[in-house]
Design an enzyme around this catalytic site. Structure first.
Site, short mmCIF file in Angstrom:
data_model
loop_
_atom_site.label_atom_id
_atom_site.label_comp_id
_atom_site.label_asym_id
_atom_site.label_seq_id
_atom_site.Cartn_x
_atom_site.Cartn_y
_atom_site.Cartn_z
N ARG A 74 8.44 -39.21 -3.31
CA ARG A 74 8.33 -40.69 -3.43
C ARG A 74 6.87 -41.35 -3.23
O ARG A 74 6.24 -41.96 -4.08
CB ARG A 74 9.00 -41.39 -2.48
CG ARG A 74 9.04 -43.13 -2.39
CD ARG A 74 9.77 -43.49 -1.29
NE ARG A 74 11.25 -43.38 -1.57
CZ ARG A 74 12.18 -43.16 -0.34
NH1 ARG A 74 11.49 -43.10 1.03
NH2 ARG A 74 13.44 -42.93 -0.73
N TYR A 75 6.34 -40.70 -2.30
CA TYR A 75 4.82 -40.89 -2.00
C TYR A 75 3.82 -39.90 -2.74
O TYR A 75 4.21 -38.83 -2.73
CB TYR A 75 4.68 -41.01 -0.46
CG TYR A 75 5.49 -41.78 0.41
CD1 TYR A 75 5.04 -43.04 0.44
CD2 TYR A 75 6.59 -41.24 0.96
CE1 TYR A 75 5.90 -44.07 1.15
CE2 TYR A 75 7.27 -42.36 1.79
CZ TYR A 75 7.07 -43.44 1.99
OH TYR A 75 7.72 -44.32 2.76
N ARG A 135 2.84 -36.43 -0.36
CA ARG A 135 4.06 -35.53 0.50
C ARG A 135 5.48 -35.60 -0.29
O ARG A 135 5.85 -36.63 -0.96
CB ARG A 135 4.13 -36.27 1.96
CG ARG A 135 4.29 -37.93 2.17
CD ARG A 135 3.63 -38.30 3.23
NE ARG A 135 3.98 -39.67 3.73
CZ ARG A 135 3.35 -40.88 3.07
NH1 ARG A 135 2.54 -40.65 2.00
NH2 ARG A 135 3.73 -41.96 3.80
N CYS A 187 24.99 -30.32 9.18
CA CYS A 187 24.39 -30.72 10.34
C CYS A 187 25.10 -30.03 11.40
O CYS A 187 26.59 -29.90 11.30
CB CYS A 187 24.28 -32.30 10.59
SG CYS A 187 23.08 -33.13 9.47
N CYS A 214 26.35 -38.02 12.23
CA CYS A 214 26.09 -39.47 12.64
C CYS A 214 26.86 -40.43 11.62
O CYS A 214 26.70 -40.20 10.52
CB CYS A 214 24.66 -39.83 12.53
SG CYS A 214 23.37 -38.68 13.27
N CYS A 248 24.96 -42.13 8.65
CA CYS A 248 23.99 -41.15 7.93
C CYS A 248 23.48 -41.62 6.59
O CYS A 248 24.46 -41.80 5.71
CB CYS A 248 24.60 -39.64 7.60
SG CYS A 248 23.79 -38.81 6.76
N ARG A 296 22.34 -40.13 4.19
CA ARG A 296 22.67 -39.00 3.14
C ARG A 296 24.02 -38.74 3.08
O ARG A 296 24.50 -37.62 2.76
CB ARG A 296 21.59 -37.85 3.29
CG ARG A 296 20.49 -38.15 2.82
CD ARG A 296 19.37 -36.93 2.70
NE ARG A 296 18.00 -37.77 2.64
CZ ARG A 296 17.43 -37.58 3.52
NH1 ARG A 296 17.68 -36.79 4.72
NH2 ARG A 296 16.15 -37.94 3.45
N ASP A 325 19.77 -48.14 7.39
CA ASP A 325 20.06 -48.14 5.84
C ASP A 325 21.48 -48.83 5.35
O ASP A 325 22.22 -49.00 5.98
CB ASP A 325 19.80 -46.89 5.16
CG ASP A 325 18.22 -46.49 5.40
OD1 ASP A 325 17.30 -47.40 5.47
OD2 ASP A 325 18.37 -45.09 5.49
N ASP A 347 13.40 -48.96 5.27
CA ASP A 347 13.09 -48.13 4.26
C ASP A 347 13.69 -48.95 3.17
O ASP A 347 14.94 -49.13 3.11
CB ASP A 347 14.02 -46.79 4.28
CG ASP A 347 13.41 -45.62 3.77
OD1 ASP A 347 12.67 -46.10 2.78
OD2 ASP A 347 13.55 -44.44 4.23
N LYS A 367 9.01 -46.90 3.20
CA LYS A 367 9.37 -47.48 4.50
C LYS A 367 8.24 -48.58 4.54
O LYS A 367 6.96 -48.44 4.29
CB LYS A 367 8.70 -46.20 5.48
CG LYS A 367 9.83 -45.15 5.52
CD LYS A 367 9.59 -44.08 6.66
CE LYS A 367 10.64 -43.03 6.74
NZ LYS A 367 10.25 -42.10 5.28
C1 PLP Z 1 10.08 -40.98 5.20
C2 PLP Z 1 9.94 -39.99 4.18
C3 PLP Z 1 8.55 -39.39 4.19
C4 PLP Z 1 7.80 -39.31 5.24
O1 PLP Z 1 7.03 -40.64 5.52
P1 PLP Z 1 6.13 -40.99 6.81
O2 PLP Z 1 5.71 -42.16 6.73
O3 PLP Z 1 4.70 -40.07 6.35
O4 PLP Z 1 6.51 -40.24 8.12
C5 PLP Z 1 8.11 -38.72 2.94
N1 PLP Z 1 9.20 -38.86 1.90
C6 PLP Z 1 10.28 -39.37 1.74
C7 PLP Z 1 10.97 -39.29 0.66
C8 PLP Z 1 10.53 -40.23 3.01
O5 PLP Z 1 11.74 -41.01 2.82
#
Ligand code: PLP
Length: 391
Positions: free
Chosen positions: A120-121, A124, A133, A137, A140, A142, A301, A338, A345
């Site tokens: 998404r980002y 990362r 798990c 929870c 959850c 997911r 969520d 989120d 986020k």
């Molecule tokens: C939460 C999340 C991250 C990590 O986000 P940070 O703000 O760097 O902790 C990375 N990818 C996805 C899809 C996420 O939901």
């Protein structure tokens, strides 16, 4: 209510399982084999409400019921509103769907280039390595795929995930999640972390896990050695209530810390669990005492069947306001939503800025008093352009 914020003012014995030899009790595989997974199991130890009884019967079709003996012992059987109980004992409300709720509440499916990877980002990825798990929870994010109660048939494909990361040099941060990555065997974890470490552009590796909380017995010297070997490995654990801060969790955190694993915590704001400032403050203080830095506080969520656990986000903002300035800055997590649909986020903060003029920032401090920070005289009127960072 939480005297002196001491670790484990609650309970750390074997409780209902006091006849089990300590070597078994402390064996994580024994804990997994002896999880409470059925209505009958639960009713041996708890007087269930009608809502819980129905919930336990229906859990198979939504999200499996599983609670480790260790975690189950933290429930006060005389309190139907016990905050541990609310997190892991199913309720019939889970089978109802409010109009705003979603199966994939944060839009992960839309940003998944290969099974198990969510990209998404820009820099990362989330790498889902299992759908299991130690305990489930009830809120959850997911639940659509975790425990496979909804026949999602999630099959983590490590090789295609690793190939994706290898072939995308912009990925500098890999977050292992699931399910819970610490349910993998030592061998598998060692291999996976080793493969990630070989990728030159991956500079940051972290694990999201609730195992230290549900199953602290899993944090063995052998596991700690794996993290030391591939370090630095960062870890986010998931503690929601001060009663979870037991001696066993504290010892697990100490082992991880001493193996060079920096620890953060991600909590979810949950109705009847941690939705008041006093409980939250006690939780945050205990986390610091266990070398855990509170990282995120999540607005719950919009997962299907979670309405009974969700809190008005304005309450979360007020909790953060009650903390900022009144306790250690390190103790205060970032409150985030989120964004539904895959927006990522978004930080949600109390507003301390009264006004920004060409002359000054007018703000209120933690006591509500107004202060003024004058702008640089030469720069009056010239709003500097801030460019987003591009790797
Ligand atoms: C939460 C999340 C991250 C990590 O986000 P940070 O703000 O760097 O902790 C990375 N990818 C996805 C899809 C996420 O939901």
């Amino acid at each position: 209510m939480y005297p002196n914020d001491s670790i484990n003012s609650w309970f750390d014995g074997q409780g209902h399982w006091s006849d089990v030899p300590a070597n078994k009790w402390n064996d994580w595989k024994w804990q997994l084999r002896n999880r409470l997974t059925t209505l009958d199991h639960l009713e041996n130890f708890l007087d269930l409400t009608p809502e819980e009884r129905k919930g336990a019967l229906l859990a198979d079709k939504k999200l499996a019921l599983a609670i480790t003996p260790y975690f189950f012992n933290l429930i006060d059987p005389n309190d139907p509103d016990d905050p541990i109980r609310r997190q892991v004992v199913p309720r019939v409300e889970e089978t109802r769907t409010a109009p705003e709720e979603l199966l994939d509440p944060v839009g992960e499916e839309g940003t998944s280039p290969v099974p198990g990877i969510v990209h998404r980002y820009p820099d990362r990825v989330l790498f889902l390595v299992t759908d299991r798990c130690a305990a489930y929870c009830r809120y959850c994010t997911r639940s659509r795929l975790v425990s496979n109660a909804q026949d999602y048939n999630f099959h983590p494909e490590y090789e295609s995930g690793l190939r994706y990361i290898r072939s995308h040099p912009e990925i500098r941060d890999v977050l292992l999640s699931g399910g819970d990555p610490l349910l993998l065997s030592d061998q598998k974890l060692d291999h996976l972390l080793g493969e990630l470490r070989k990728i030159p552009h991956v500079e940051f590796i972290r694990i999201g896990s609730r195992i230290p909380v549900f199953l602290p017995q899993r944090i063995t010297p052998a596991l700690a050695d794996i993290f030391r070997k591939h370090g630095p490995i960062w870890m986010s654990i998931h503690v929601n209530h001060p009663n979870e801060c037991t001696i066993a969790l504290s010892a697990a955190c100490e082992q991880l810390s001493f193996a060079g694993v920096p620890l953060g915590n991600q909590s979810v704001l949950l109705r009847g669990v941690n939705d008041d400032a006093e409980t939250m403050r006690a939780l945050l203080h205990r986390l610091l005492m266990m070398r855990v830095r509170p990282y995120y506080l999540y607005q719950c969520d919009l997962i299907t069947g979670s309405a009974h656990l969700r809190v008005d986000p304005r309450k979360g903002i007020e909790i953060i306001r009650a903390l900022r300035g009144h306790t250690t800055g390190y103790a205060i997590p970032q409150f985030v939503i989120d964004a539904p649909g895959g927006g990522g986020k978004v930080p949600i903060n109390p507003d301390y800025i009264q006004e920004i003029t060409d002359e000054a920032v007018i703000m209120r401090n933690f006591q509500g008093e107004e202060y003024r920070y004058p702008l640089i005289s030469g720069a009056v009127g010239a709003t500097p352009e801030v460019q987003p960072f591009h790797a």
